[in-house]
Design an enzyme around this catalytic site. Structure first.
Site, PDB file in Angstrom:
ATOM      1  N   HIS A   9      -2.260  -5.162   1.449  1.00 60.57           N
ATOM      2  CA  HIS A   9      -3.494  -5.928   1.267  1.00 60.57           C
ATOM      3  C   HIS A   9      -3.111  -7.342   0.864  1.00 60.57           C
ATOM      4  O   HIS A   9      -2.146  -7.544   0.128  1.00 60.57           O
ATOM      5  CB  HIS A   9      -4.335  -5.304   0.137  1.00 60.57           C
ATOM      6  CG  HIS A   9      -5.404  -6.231  -0.356  1.00 60.57           C
ATOM      7  ND1 HIS A   9      -6.612  -6.357   0.271  1.00 60.57           N
ATOM      8  CD2 HIS A   9      -5.416  -7.131  -1.387  1.00 60.57           C
ATOM      9  CE1 HIS A   9      -7.345  -7.274  -0.364  1.00 60.57           C
ATOM     10  NE2 HIS A   9      -6.632  -7.751  -1.372  1.00 60.57           N
ATOM     11  N   ARG A  22      -1.793 -14.220   4.889  1.00 61.87           N
ATOM     12  CA  ARG A  22      -2.613 -13.470   5.858  1.00 61.87           C
ATOM     13  C   ARG A  22      -2.031 -13.608   7.270  1.00 61.87           C
ATOM     14  O   ARG A  22      -2.045 -12.657   8.048  1.00 61.87           O
ATOM     15  CB  ARG A  22      -4.063 -13.975   5.832  1.00 61.87           C
ATOM     16  CG  ARG A  22      -4.799 -13.710   4.529  1.00 61.87           C
ATOM     17  CD  ARG A  22      -5.401 -12.344   4.418  1.00 61.87           C
ATOM     18  NE  ARG A  22      -6.434 -12.065   5.378  1.00 61.87           N
ATOM     19  CZ  ARG A  22      -7.217 -10.985   5.326  1.00 61.87           C
ATOM     20  NH1 ARG A  22      -7.070 -10.091   4.354  1.00 61.87           N
ATOM     21  NH2 ARG A  22      -8.133 -10.774   6.225  1.00 61.87           N
ATOM     22  N   ARG A  73       2.284  -6.316   9.769  1.00 62.11           N
ATOM     23  CA  ARG A  73       1.548  -5.130  10.231  1.00 62.11           C
ATOM     24  C   ARG A  73       1.982  -4.731  11.643  1.00 62.11           C
ATOM     25  O   ARG A  73       2.086  -3.538  11.963  1.00 62.11           O
ATOM     26  CB  ARG A  73       0.044  -5.393  10.156  1.00 62.11           C
ATOM     27  CG  ARG A  73      -0.482  -5.346   8.719  1.00 62.11           C
ATOM     28  CD  ARG A  73      -1.914  -5.844   8.613  1.00 62.11           C
ATOM     29  NE  ARG A  73      -2.507  -5.528   7.305  1.00 62.11           N
ATOM     30  CZ  ARG A  73      -3.663  -6.029   6.878  1.00 62.11           C
ATOM     31  NH1 ARG A  73      -4.347  -6.871   7.653  1.00 62.11           N
ATOM     32  NH2 ARG A  73      -4.148  -5.694   5.699  1.00 62.11           N
ATOM     33  N   TYR A  84     -12.888  -2.485  -3.082  1.00 64.03           N
ATOM     34  CA  TYR A  84     -13.369  -2.332  -1.706  1.00 64.03           C
ATOM     35  C   TYR A  84     -14.895  -2.231  -1.629  1.00 64.03           C
ATOM     36  O   TYR A  84     -15.423  -1.706  -0.635  1.00 64.03           O
ATOM     37  CB  TYR A  84     -12.693  -1.122  -1.043  1.00 64.03           C
ATOM     38  CG  TYR A  84     -11.246  -1.388  -0.645  1.00 64.03           C
ATOM     39  CD1 TYR A  84     -10.912  -2.485   0.153  1.00 64.03           C
ATOM     40  CD2 TYR A  84     -10.218  -0.554  -1.057  1.00 64.03           C
ATOM     41  CE1 TYR A  84      -9.591  -2.743   0.514  1.00 64.03           C
ATOM     42  CE2 TYR A  84      -8.894  -0.800  -0.693  1.00 64.03           C
ATOM     43  CZ  TYR A  84      -8.596  -1.897   0.094  1.00 64.03           C
ATOM     44  OH  TYR A  84      -7.289  -2.149   0.460  1.00 64.03           O
ATOM     45  N   LYS A 106       0.826  -1.214   0.000  1.00 64.88           N
ATOM     46  CA  LYS A 106       0.000   0.000   0.000  1.00 64.88           C
ATOM     47  C   LYS A 106       0.866   1.273   0.000  1.00 64.88           C
ATOM     48  O   LYS A 106       2.086   1.204   0.261  1.00 64.88           O
ATOM     49  CB  LYS A 106      -0.908  -0.018   1.231  1.00 64.88           C
ATOM     50  CG  LYS A 106      -1.932  -1.160   1.222  1.00 64.88           C
ATOM     51  CD  LYS A 106      -2.874  -1.032   2.417  1.00 64.88           C
ATOM     52  CE  LYS A 106      -3.900  -2.149   2.412  1.00 64.88           C
ATOM     53  NZ  LYS A 106      -4.958  -1.929   3.420  1.00 64.88           N
ATOM     54  N   ASN A 163      -1.859   0.081   7.056  1.00 59.24           N
ATOM     55  CA  ASN A 163      -1.471  -1.259   7.525  1.00 59.24           C
ATOM     56  C   ASN A 163      -0.622  -2.025   6.500  1.00 59.24           C
ATOM     57  O   ASN A 163      -0.643  -3.246   6.430  1.00 59.24           O
ATOM     58  CB  ASN A 163      -2.701  -2.049   7.970  1.00 59.24           C
ATOM     59  CG  ASN A 163      -3.686  -2.243   6.850  1.00 59.24           C
ATOM     60  OD1 ASN A 163      -3.417  -1.909   5.698  1.00 59.24           O
ATOM     61  ND2 ASN A 163      -4.840  -2.807   7.171  1.00 59.24           N
ATOM     62  N   GLU A 219      -9.053 -11.287  -7.616  1.00 63.09           N
ATOM     63  CA  GLU A 219      -8.144 -10.139  -7.461  1.00 63.09           C
ATOM     64  C   GLU A 219      -6.937 -10.232  -8.394  1.00 63.09           C
ATOM     65  O   GLU A 219      -6.459  -9.205  -8.884  1.00 63.09           O
ATOM     66  CB  GLU A 219      -7.717 -10.022  -5.987  1.00 63.09           C
ATOM     67  CG  GLU A 219      -8.904  -9.629  -5.109  1.00 63.09           C
ATOM     68  CD  GLU A 219      -8.588  -9.582  -3.626  1.00 63.09           C
ATOM     69  OE1 GLU A 219      -7.431  -9.832  -3.218  1.00 63.09           O
ATOM     70  OE2 GLU A 219      -9.520  -9.292  -2.846  1.00 63.09           O
ATOM     71  N   PHE A 241     -15.383   5.238   6.729  1.00 60.47           N
ATOM     72  CA  PHE A 241     -14.003   5.501   6.297  1.00 60.47           C
ATOM     73  C   PHE A 241     -13.761   5.154   4.827  1.00 60.47           C
ATOM     74  O   PHE A 241     -12.633   5.287   4.340  1.00 60.47           O
ATOM     75  CB  PHE A 241     -13.012   4.746   7.194  1.00 60.47           C
ATOM     76  CG  PHE A 241     -13.297   3.269   7.328  1.00 60.47           C
ATOM     77  CD1 PHE A 241     -13.973   2.771   8.432  1.00 60.47           C
ATOM     78  CD2 PHE A 241     -12.886   2.387   6.349  1.00 60.47           C
ATOM     79  CE1 PHE A 241     -14.228   1.404   8.556  1.00 60.47           C
ATOM     80  CE2 PHE A 241     -13.137   1.016   6.464  1.00 60.47           C
ATOM     81  CZ  PHE A 241     -13.813   0.532   7.575  1.00 60.47           C
ATOM     82  N   THR A 267      -6.052  -6.658  10.726  1.00 58.19           N
ATOM     83  CA  THR A 267      -6.212  -5.372  10.034  1.00 58.19           C
ATOM     84  C   THR A 267      -5.601  -4.208  10.816  1.00 58.19           C
ATOM     85  O   THR A 267      -4.888  -3.380  10.242  1.00 58.19           O
ATOM     86  CB  THR A 267      -7.715  -5.101   9.790  1.00 58.19           C
ATOM     87  OG1 THR A 267      -8.277  -6.230   9.136  1.00 58.19           O
ATOM     88  CG2 THR A 267      -7.914  -3.852   8.952  1.00 58.19           C
TER      89      THR A 267
HETATM   90  P1  ADP Z   1      -8.030  -6.517   5.609  1.00 57.70           P
HETATM   91  O1  ADP Z   1      -7.204  -5.617   4.708  1.00 57.70           O
HETATM   92  O2  ADP Z   1      -7.280  -6.894   6.865  1.00 57.70           O
HETATM   93  O3  ADP Z   1      -8.615  -7.707   4.888  1.00 57.70           O
HETATM   94  P2  ADP Z   1     -10.675  -5.229   5.550  1.00 57.70           P
HETATM   95  O4  ADP Z   1     -10.984  -5.978   4.286  1.00 57.70           O
HETATM   96  O5  ADP Z   1     -11.651  -5.306   6.679  1.00 57.70           O
HETATM   97  O6  ADP Z   1      -9.250  -5.647   6.151  1.00 57.70           O
HETATM   98  O7  ADP Z   1     -10.483  -3.681   5.217  1.00 57.70           O
HETATM   99  C1  ADP Z   1      -9.857  -3.274   4.046  1.00 57.70           C
HETATM  100  C2  ADP Z   1      -8.955  -2.095   4.349  1.00 57.70           C
HETATM  101  O8  ADP Z   1      -9.726  -0.991   4.766  1.00 57.70           O
HETATM  102  C3  ADP Z   1      -7.982  -2.334   5.513  1.00 57.70           C
HETATM  103  O9  ADP Z   1      -6.828  -3.056   5.128  1.00 57.70           O
HETATM  104  C4  ADP Z   1      -7.669  -0.927   5.944  1.00 57.70           C
HETATM  105  O10 ADP Z   1      -6.697  -0.298   5.099  1.00 57.70           O
HETATM  106  C5  ADP Z   1      -9.019  -0.239   5.759  1.00 57.70           C
HETATM  107  N1  ADP Z   1      -9.781  -0.236   7.014  1.00 57.70           N
HETATM  108  C6  ADP Z   1     -10.405  -1.307   7.584  1.00 57.70           C
HETATM  109  N2  ADP Z   1     -11.012  -0.952   8.724  1.00 57.70           N
HETATM  110  C7  ADP Z   1     -10.753   0.381   8.904  1.00 57.70           C
HETATM  111  C8  ADP Z   1     -11.106   1.354   9.904  1.00 57.70           C
HETATM  112  N3  ADP Z   1     -11.853   1.029  10.962  1.00 57.70           N
HETATM  113  N4  ADP Z   1     -10.654   2.615   9.727  1.00 57.70           N
HETATM  114  C9  ADP Z   1      -9.898   2.967   8.661  1.00 57.70           C
HETATM  115  N5  ADP Z   1      -9.555   2.098   7.676  1.00 57.70           N
HETATM  116  C10 ADP Z   1      -9.967   0.837   7.799  1.00 57.70           C
END
Ligand code: ADP
Length: 146
Positions: free
Chosen positions: A123, A93, A110, A57, A17, A120, A134, A65, A99
């Site tokens: 992805h 993962r 992370r 997304y 990212k 973080n 993807e 957010f 996350t």
């Molecule tokens: P992951 O990337 O761990 O699979 P998610 O699919 O739930 O997590 O979320 C996608 C991305 O959205 C996260 O990697 C992060 O960059 C962002 N994100 C998730 N939750 C939050 C939050 N509460 N506030 C801000 N950004 C968030």
């Protein structure tokens, strides 16, 4: 002989990212995956468009957010990777951690390198089914070895 000895070869999609790229950590992140035995299949840098991020997304479209994620993820070019290995989706993962970087354990990518929920580092696909979707979303078929 062990019953679960047969490897489950999988491919998974990683995005280093903008926070990872800004901190100059793409090599560190790829190195951690490679040291864990995952093979690099394809790699390229690209700047993600809001349209592509809306698609990627989509499950988060209702979250407050969401606009911030799109803005963050399109803020500078990212490094997209395809990694391959035995149970690659779960292993990647696990190496990444949860996350929220603040809750990710030391030793996870992370946990060691990330800052927050949004910042973080990377992805990674969350299932074999999503990995296949993807990979096609971010790579053309002629960019991927058979
Ligand atoms: P992951 O990337 O761990 O699979 P998610 O699919 O739930 O997590 O979320 C996608 C991305 O959205 C996260 O990697 C992060 O960059 C962002 N994100 C998730 N939750 C939050 C939050 N509460 N506030 C801000 N950004 C968030």
């Amino acid at each position: 002989m062990r019953h679960n000895a047969r490897p489950q070869m999988e491919r998974t999609l990683i995005l280093c990212k903008p926070d990872c790229m800004e901190k100059n950590l793409a090599g560190e992140v790829l190195g951690r995956f490679q040291k864990a035995g995952l093979q690099l299949v394809a790699a390229k840098m690209l700047r993600l468009t809001p349209a592509l991020l809306d698609e990627h997304y989509a499950p988060l479209a209702d979250k407050p957010f969401f606009p911030e994620i799109v803005s963050f993820m399109s803020s500078r070019p990212v490094l997209a990777l395809i990694l391959e290995g035995d149970q690659a989706v779960t292993r990647v993962r696990d190496l990444l951690g949860p996350t929220d970087s603040r809750k990710a354990p030391p030793g996870s990518i992370r946990g060691d390198l990330g800052t927050s929920n949004m910042l973080n580092i990377a992805h990674a696909s969350d299932s074999v089914e999503n990995a296949a979707i993807e990979v096609k979303r971010f790579f053309r078929s002629d960019e991927i070895p058979a």
